[in-house]
Scaffold this active site. Sequence first.
Site, PDB file in Angstrom:
ATOM      1  N   ARG A 184       0.839  -1.208   0.000  1.00  0.00           N
ATOM      2  CA  ARG A 184       0.000   0.000   0.000  1.00  0.00           C
ATOM      3  C   ARG A 184       0.875   1.261   0.000  1.00  0.00           C
ATOM      4  O   ARG A 184       0.501   2.278  -0.563  1.00  0.00           O
ATOM      5  CB  ARG A 184      -0.907  -0.041   1.238  1.00  0.00           C
ATOM      6  N   PRO A 200      10.504  -3.337   7.903  1.00  0.00           N
ATOM      7  CA  PRO A 200       9.331  -4.133   8.279  1.00  0.00           C
ATOM      8  C   PRO A 200       9.366  -4.470   9.768  1.00  0.00           C
ATOM      9  O   PRO A 200      10.411  -4.368  10.408  1.00  0.00           O
ATOM     10  CB  PRO A 200       9.497  -5.404   7.439  1.00  0.00           C
ATOM     11  N   GLU A 202       9.572  -6.511  13.212  1.00  0.00           N
ATOM     12  CA  GLU A 202      10.512  -7.566  13.613  1.00  0.00           C
ATOM     13  C   GLU A 202       9.848  -8.942  13.667  1.00  0.00           C
ATOM     14  O   GLU A 202      10.521  -9.961  13.523  1.00  0.00           O
ATOM     15  CB  GLU A 202      11.160  -7.234  14.969  1.00  0.00           C
ATOM     16  N   GLY A 255       1.238   1.897  12.422  1.00  0.00           N
ATOM     17  CA  GLY A 255       1.507   1.265  13.714  1.00  0.00           C
ATOM     18  C   GLY A 255       0.729   1.963  14.804  1.00  0.00           C
ATOM     19  O   GLY A 255      -0.318   2.577  14.542  1.00  0.00           O
ATOM     20  N   GLY A 260       3.646   6.558  16.491  1.00  0.00           N
ATOM     21  CA  GLY A 260       3.360   7.559  15.452  1.00  0.00           C
ATOM     22  C   GLY A 260       3.630   8.974  15.940  1.00  0.00           C
ATOM     23  O   GLY A 260       4.205   9.801  15.213  1.00  0.00           O
ATOM     24  N   GLU A 277      -0.696   6.118   9.668  1.00  0.00           N
ATOM     25  CA  GLU A 277      -1.893   5.261   9.770  1.00  0.00           C
ATOM     26  C   GLU A 277      -1.802   4.604  11.134  1.00  0.00           C
ATOM     27  O   GLU A 277      -1.033   3.665  11.327  1.00  0.00           O
ATOM     28  CB  GLU A 277      -1.891   4.195   8.665  1.00  0.00           C
ATOM     29  N   CYS A 311      -6.389  -2.801  12.647  1.00  0.00           N
ATOM     30  CA  CYS A 311      -6.608  -1.430  13.138  1.00  0.00           C
ATOM     31  C   CYS A 311      -8.022  -0.947  12.872  1.00  0.00           C
ATOM     32  O   CYS A 311      -8.522  -0.081  13.590  1.00  0.00           O
ATOM     33  CB  CYS A 311      -5.592  -0.488  12.525  1.00  0.00           C
ATOM     34  N   SER A 469     -12.057  -2.501   3.120  1.00  0.00           N
ATOM     35  CA  SER A 469     -10.802  -2.096   2.483  1.00  0.00           C
ATOM     36  C   SER A 469     -10.759  -2.465   0.997  1.00  0.00           C
ATOM     37  O   SER A 469     -11.225  -3.533   0.602  1.00  0.00           O
ATOM     38  CB  SER A 469      -9.626  -2.773   3.189  1.00  0.00           C
TER      39      SER A 469
HETATM   40  P1  NAD Z   1       4.016  -0.419  16.961  1.00  0.00           P
HETATM   41  O1  NAD Z   1       3.780   1.031  16.778  1.00  0.00           O
HETATM   42  O2  NAD Z   1       4.562  -0.857  18.244  1.00  0.00           O
HETATM   43  O3  NAD Z   1       5.019  -0.954  15.828  1.00  0.00           O
HETATM   44  C1  NAD Z   1       4.814  -0.687  14.442  1.00  0.00           C
HETATM   45  C2  NAD Z   1       6.155  -0.739  13.754  1.00  0.00           C
HETATM   46  O4  NAD Z   1       6.956   0.315  14.235  1.00  0.00           O
HETATM   47  C3  NAD Z   1       6.940  -2.024  14.022  1.00  0.00           C
HETATM   48  O5  NAD Z   1       7.652  -2.341  12.852  1.00  0.00           O
HETATM   49  C4  NAD Z   1       7.909  -1.622  15.123  1.00  0.00           C
HETATM   50  O6  NAD Z   1       9.092  -2.362  15.139  1.00  0.00           O
HETATM   51  C5  NAD Z   1       8.196  -0.204  14.724  1.00  0.00           C
HETATM   52  N1  NAD Z   1       8.616   0.653  15.819  1.00  0.00           N
HETATM   53  C6  NAD Z   1       8.362   0.545  17.139  1.00  0.00           C
HETATM   54  N2  NAD Z   1       8.925   1.577  17.812  1.00  0.00           N
HETATM   55  C7  NAD Z   1       9.539   2.349  16.883  1.00  0.00           C
HETATM   56  C8  NAD Z   1      10.278   3.567  16.934  1.00  0.00           C
HETATM   57  N3  NAD Z   1      10.511   4.203  18.075  1.00  0.00           N
HETATM   58  N4  NAD Z   1      10.758   4.056  15.775  1.00  0.00           N
HETATM   59  C9  NAD Z   1      10.537   3.442  14.608  1.00  0.00           C
HETATM   60  N5  NAD Z   1       9.835   2.303  14.483  1.00  0.00           N
HETATM   61  C10 NAD Z   1       9.341   1.768  15.615  1.00  0.00           C
HETATM   62  O7  NAD Z   1       2.666  -1.110  16.620  1.00  0.00           O
HETATM   63  P2  NAD Z   1       2.381  -2.655  16.541  1.00  0.00           P
HETATM   64  O8  NAD Z   1       2.194  -3.168  17.916  1.00  0.00           O
HETATM   65  O9  NAD Z   1       3.384  -3.327  15.712  1.00  0.00           O
HETATM   66  O10 NAD Z   1       1.003  -2.637  15.739  1.00  0.00           O
HETATM   67  C11 NAD Z   1      -0.189  -2.439  16.361  1.00  0.00           C
HETATM   68  C12 NAD Z   1      -0.679  -1.025  16.189  1.00  0.00           C
HETATM   69  O11 NAD Z   1      -0.607  -0.588  14.833  1.00  0.00           O
HETATM   70  C13 NAD Z   1      -2.122  -0.891  16.574  1.00  0.00           C
HETATM   71  O12 NAD Z   1      -2.315   0.242  17.363  1.00  0.00           O
HETATM   72  C14 NAD Z   1      -2.845  -0.738  15.254  1.00  0.00           C
HETATM   73  O13 NAD Z   1      -4.054  -0.093  15.283  1.00  0.00           O
HETATM   74  C15 NAD Z   1      -1.847  -0.023  14.433  1.00  0.00           C
HETATM   75  N6  NAD Z   1      -2.094  -0.293  13.022  1.00  0.00           N
HETATM   76  C16 NAD Z   1      -2.640   0.698  12.275  1.00  0.00           C
HETATM   77  C17 NAD Z   1      -2.932   0.478  10.943  1.00  0.00           C
HETATM   78  C18 NAD Z   1      -3.526   1.565  10.092  1.00  0.00           C
HETATM   79  O14 NAD Z   1      -3.499   1.450   8.890  1.00  0.00           O
HETATM   80  N7  NAD Z   1      -4.064   2.623  10.656  1.00  0.00           N
HETATM   81  C19 NAD Z   1      -2.655  -0.759  10.368  1.00  0.00           C
HETATM   82  C20 NAD Z   1      -2.089  -1.756  11.156  1.00  0.00           C
HETATM   83  C21 NAD Z   1      -1.810  -1.500  12.493  1.00  0.00           C
END
Ligand code: NAD
Length: 506
Positions: A184, A200, A202, A255, A260, A277, A311, A469
């Site tokens: 995407r 990506p 981990e 994430g 974010g 996102e 999400c 989606s």
């Molecule tokens: P996360 O934010 O912990 O991790 C997401 C990614 O970011 C992972 O690859 C992780 O290794 C990386 N990451 C973590 N800390 C980082 C940092 N300080 N700097 C850079 N990268 C970092 O989220 P998660 O637990 O992997 O995923 C779940 C969350 O993601 C949920 O809140 C979900 O809603 C959200 N999500 C949103 C969407 C969307 O399109 N809006 C899609 C999928 C997941």
Amino acid sequence: MSCVLQLYRIQASSSRFSNCGRMSISFLHNKGFINGSWVDAKSGKTFEVKNPATGEVIGLAPDMDVEDTKSAIKAAADAFPAWAKTPAKERGVLLRKWYDLMVSNSDEIAKILTWEAGKPLSESKGEITYGNSFIDWFAEEARRINGEVLQSPVRNREMVLLKQPIGVAALITPWNFPHAMITRKAGAALAAGCTCVIRPAEDTPFTALALVDLADKAGIPKGVINIVTSGRPNAAPIGKELCENPLVAGLSFTGSTEVGKLLYKQCATGIKRVGLELGGNAPFIVFNSADINKAVEGAIASKFRNCGQTCISANRFIIQDGVFDEFVEKLRDRMSKFKLGNGMDCDVNQGPLINAAQVKKVEAIVKDAVDKGAKVLHGGERASNIGELFYVPTLLVDIKPNMACYTEEIFGPIAVCLKFKTEEEAIAISNGTSRGLAGYFYSNDLNQAWRVARNLEVGMIGINEGLISAAEAAFGGVKESGIGREGSSHGIEEYVYIKYLCFGGI
Ligand code: NAD
């Protein structure tokens, strides 16, 4: 090739996988991809990737760090001028070749995805069809990145708006959709003429590496796509480098809202383009006029896909008093028929949660609700007889606003049902959150449908529909659920900037 061998050995030695066929090993990689070459981490370090269904280590991936990230950014920056000048039609042709390879290898990629993400094979195939569709879509959209000729307010002047690629795009993706979250973003970035560095999650690097392998085989030039894998401890320093390196023009992150916000601040240092996102807290409203059977099917699809780790998953079921009992009973009945297990077993429809942290989070949310008076109508515990990371689909009622399941994103197989009387009340409950990604409602009253659609504070709404989606649609949220849109023609806008040309003295 150690990871390839390990994967092969586990697959070959486990009878549980035998009914899903043997794995082709041609695009399993245990190296990162920088400037067209498969590389180890400069430090030589690796990290383990585990199958969440069994706990087995399925392979080792390079634990890259800031130095590797700098190399990947430099490769992307060096490749940018030529890629940006490549005619959009040619970029589209290469994307289309990438898409064709993804389609012809879908079954094998689905197995890798299920192996590392745990979702049932049928869901992995669904994700891959969805993920592939972004490359198909953006292969076509590349040719439609048009500018504008403006009406000049004065004589002897022509005014034009050009759209140009922003430069190197950093793409950070989560584990819950290891294929689609990459396509995407990368599909739009590459179509626009940007080059990219992907980091990506981990938990799921092998799907990402397989996709990059196919991009390479499709002929996408070296340096245009680079991928840096790492374990969790290196995620933050890599993320900081991707946000602050002056050669990076923009960041797209999917994430959690917490991460974010951090990345948004880091990008402020260089005033980088940012697309976010983030997490949601989707309301799923069922009005008295709704078709309850359809609402229950929509609820199952929206809530339990990927074991609730989506999400846009329904987070709160908000049910009108006239149909509350019927909806809850039918939902409970459907949930009681779920088959939990290893996603490689073809009849399983709910896999494990991704890791121990996610299980603990779900357990804490259920405990908090029960301690504050919620009633468990189904589940409410781990399915430890199946595996460490399995949780029984759970149905809770008597929900109150002070419960974590009401205020937080659950991200697990927990359905919580609240009762309401009036439309205004349903809207107020729905909007009473800082998140605004997706929302859903079921109603057969047309006027009500328009009113509710306008009043819900979310970026996307399913109306009598639980699965929304599509590559053609604009995906994204409002409030703390993010900024920017992915997919649709708007997805490309995140990767181009407008340059105004003023021709004087004509
Ligand atoms: P996360 O934010 O912990 O991790 C997401 C990614 O970011 C992972 O690859 C992780 O290794 C990386 N990451 C973590 N800390 C980082 C940092 N300080 N700097 C850079 N990268 C970092 O989220 P998660 O637990 O992997 O995923 C779940 C969350 O993601 C949920 O809140 C979900 O809603 C959200 N999500 C949103 C969407 C969307 O399109 N809006 C899609 C999928 C997941």
